[in-house]
Enzyme design. Structure first.
Site, short mmCIF file in Angstrom:
data_model
loop_
_atom_site.label_atom_id
_atom_site.label_comp_id
_atom_site.label_asym_id
_atom_site.label_seq_id
_atom_site.Cartn_x
_atom_site.Cartn_y
_atom_site.Cartn_z
N ARG A 1 0.81 -1.22 0.00
CA ARG A 1 0.00 0.00 0.00
C ARG A 1 0.85 1.28 0.00
O ARG A 1 0.51 2.26 -0.64
CB ARG A 1 -0.86 -0.06 1.26
CG ARG A 1 -2.04 0.84 1.34
CD ARG A 1 -2.91 0.44 2.53
NE ARG A 1 -2.15 -0.14 3.65
CZ ARG A 1 -1.55 0.57 4.62
NH1 ARG A 1 -1.61 1.86 4.62
NH2 ARG A 1 -0.90 -0.05 5.60
N LYS B 1 2.49 -18.12 7.92
CA LYS B 1 1.65 -18.42 9.07
C LYS B 1 1.30 -17.13 9.80
O LYS B 1 2.01 -16.15 9.60
CB LYS B 1 2.35 -19.40 10.00
CG LYS B 1 3.57 -18.80 10.71
CD LYS B 1 3.91 -19.54 11.96
CE LYS B 1 3.16 -19.03 13.15
NZ LYS B 1 3.90 -18.08 14.00
N HIS C 1 8.08 -22.41 9.08
CA HIS C 1 9.53 -22.33 8.84
C HIS C 1 10.33 -23.34 9.66
O HIS C 1 11.47 -23.62 9.35
CB HIS C 1 10.04 -20.89 9.01
CG HIS C 1 10.24 -20.45 10.42
ND1 HIS C 1 9.22 -20.06 11.24
CD2 HIS C 1 11.38 -20.34 11.17
CE1 HIS C 1 9.71 -19.72 12.42
NE2 HIS C 1 11.02 -19.87 12.41
N ASP D 1 0.62 -19.13 18.24
CA ASP D 1 1.86 -18.66 17.62
C ASP D 1 2.88 -19.79 17.44
O ASP D 1 3.60 -19.82 16.45
CB ASP D 1 2.45 -17.53 18.48
CG ASP D 1 3.63 -16.85 17.81
OD1 ASP D 1 3.48 -16.45 16.64
OD2 ASP D 1 4.69 -16.72 18.45
N HIS E 1 4.48 -24.86 14.82
CA HIS E 1 5.82 -25.40 14.96
C HIS E 1 5.87 -26.64 15.87
O HIS E 1 6.44 -27.66 15.51
CB HIS E 1 6.79 -24.34 15.52
CG HIS E 1 6.77 -23.05 14.76
ND1 HIS E 1 6.56 -22.97 13.41
CD2 HIS E 1 6.93 -21.76 15.17
CE1 HIS E 1 6.59 -21.70 13.02
NE2 HIS E 1 6.81 -20.95 14.08
#
Ligand code: BG6
Length: 511
Positions: free
Chosen positions: A64, A169, A199, A256, A261
């Site tokens: 943007r 994610k 990752h 998170d 993970h």
């Protein structure tokens, strides 16, 4: 046809043929954001430095904020100087820099997508990128459905070459939103075009977990409930929420780290051996084991989960503020920064084996490991009467920072008496190979350019992960949070964490 090594481009010198991606445009949504600056562009730069980028490539920022190409290049140069694992080299940077472009647009503006398409077509013609396109959505999950729809409407979901889309994610906020996002994605892209990033799968030590498990014969007979007593997975961080207070306060440690993970680490540790080491086969097995995780019902959640939030404290001798006073965090926040969980996998291999998962911010050490604890021998010949009690054999996969594998075994202490003590058999990457592993994002970006989705999570894995996590999120909304903060920065989580595992007659590993 020219062999890749002979192409007169300094970036291509020494290119390994087997990992040579085709020319392509990489389009980053959220180009001016944190992830692009900290991870994506430094990763692309390091791939270029090591001659892994395609012979021709464009990196096109789409966002943007107004920027010229020159301003975007300058900004990324600074980012690489700050965040790259290797020092920036003037020569490599100059030949990298000229491939960076910027398209300014609101994410919901059809004209912006039209301009992007024109630019891509122009690059294909003028620069020879062959219609290959890799979109990277480095934006919050709530923006993803709209971008996907706009890409579809602009007919950017298909081209003369390959079109792939990487989604950063978190993938949704809960099961419903993840199902919805998958549904919308599948209306525009085929699953084979979709790359959902986690990752942790790009970390060298996680990839080695596949090799360790499936290239070594000694593990096969003992990798099950008969020999394994319990497994502890720890993802400990010393950092707080840094500049990400707003995101984190709406996410929390369960979303998170655990949802993605930690559950992926669990899946790689516990999956069945695939018949072939291929993307479909590996992901079939991971999805299967993730679906076998027993969902916790409301009553179990109080006992099998624990949350914490850090208060002010000290890390490595430095005073750090409490979570509630971090920038952009609600002063009365009940978001968790620490989680402990006990899970079970309901299949024949793992029935009855508890899996303890814990993660936290502002813990004393940055350390990720998977510790597999074996049963004690059936009869103890040594260490009777509570003197020197035997300690169980433990196989530890050190994921970071000091990557390696350690097996704890009992050994006789030299001398006339029969005293025993645990010792470690150690394998360390550093000393064994003396070579720096690439960053996870480097590996994953290259895999996506090569069209290898093995280390990306498939739709059914993500859904199975949310199916485990969502009931916990819902229960936590209904059970009042403990009095937060309940651990001070710099300790191993709330005091109740010890009690949590002690109930099972066990303790957390001391790290
Ligand atoms: C990210 C989380 O996915 O992983 C961060 O959003 C966390 O909160 C990070 O700090 C940890 O990654 P790594 O590679 O540093 O262990």
């Amino acid at each position: 046809m020219l062999e890749p090594q002979t192409i007169a481009n300094p970036l291509r010198e020494g290119m390994r043929v087997a990992r040579a991606p085709e020319p392509a445009s990489i389009i980053i949504f959220g180009a001016t954001g944190d992830l692009a600056r900290r991870k994506l562009v430094p990763a692309l730069y390091n791939l270029a430095r090591e001659n892994y980028m395609p012979p021709v490539f464009n990196i096109i920022g789409f966002a943007r904020k107004p920027r010229t190409d020159a301003a975007m290049r300058a900004e990324y140069k600074q980012a690489v100087a700050e965040f790259s694992r290797e020092k920036i080299q003037a020569e490599t940077w100059d030949s990298f820099d000229e491939n960076i472009f910027y398209v300014q647009s609101n994410l919901d503006d059809p004209d912006g997508y039209k301009r992007l398409k024109q630019e891509l077509e122009r690059f294909d013609q003028e620069r020879g990128t062959l219609g290959n396109r890799l979109f990277y959505l480095a934006v919050p999950p709530e923006l993803m459905p709209e971008i996907v729809e706009m890409l579809g409407k602009a007919e950017l979901n298909t081209s003369a070459g390959y079109t792939r889309i990487i989604l950063e994610k978190p993938f949704g906020r809960d099961l419903t939103s993840a199902l919805d996002l998958n549904h919308r994605l599948h209306q525009v892209f085929d699953e084979s075009q979709i790359y959902r990033i986690d990752h942790y799968l790009g970390k060298e030590a996680v990839q080695n977990l596949f090799v360790f498990r499936f290239a070594n014969g000694i593990l096969e007979p003992i990798w099950n409930r008969t020999y394994i007593n319990n497994v502890q997975i720890t993802v400990a961080e010393t950092v707080g929420v840094e500049t990400r207070g707003e995101y984190y306060d709406h996410a929390g440690a369960l979303r998170d780290i655990i949802q993605n993970h930690a559950l992926q680490l669990l899946a790689v540790t516990t999956m069945e051996p695939p018949p072939v080491f291929g993307p479909d086969q590996v992901r079939n097995e991971k999805a299967q084991v993730l679906r076998a995780i027993r969902p916790l019902d409301f009553n179990e959640i109080a006992r099998a989960t624990l949350r914490g939030q850090y208060g002010a404290g000290a890390i490595g001798g430095l005073q750090v503020p409490g979570y509630r006073t971090e920038p952009e965090v609600d002063a009365a926040s009940v978001t968790e920064t620490y989680v402990a969980l006990k899970l079970h996998i309901d299949n024949w291999r793992w029935a009855g084996v508890p899996f303890y998962l814990r993660t936290g911010k502002r813990l004393p050490k940055r350390m990720t490991e998977i510790a597999v604890e074996f049963n004690l021998p059936p009869l103890s010949l040594f260490g009777k009467n509570g003197v020197n009690p035997l300690e169980p054999n433990t196989l530890v996969f050190n994921i970071q920072p000091d990557e390696g594998i350690t097996l704890k075994i009992e050994s006789k202490i030299p001398g006339q008496d029969n005293r025993i003590r645990p010792v470690n058999m150690d394998f360390r990457y550093n000393s064994a190979f003396g070579q720096v592993a690439p960053e996870a994002y480097e590996r994953l970006l290259l895999d996506a350019m090569l069209g290898d989705p093995m280390l990306f999570t498939r739709y059914d894995e993500v859904e199975a992960q949310w199916a485990v996590i969502t009931p916990i999120l819902e229960a936590w909304r209904n059970i009042p949070a403990p009095a937060f903060p309940n651990y001070e920065a710099g300790v191993w989580g709330p005091a109740a964490a010890d009690e949590f595992i002690k109930r099972d007659g066990r303790k957390w590993r001391r790290l």
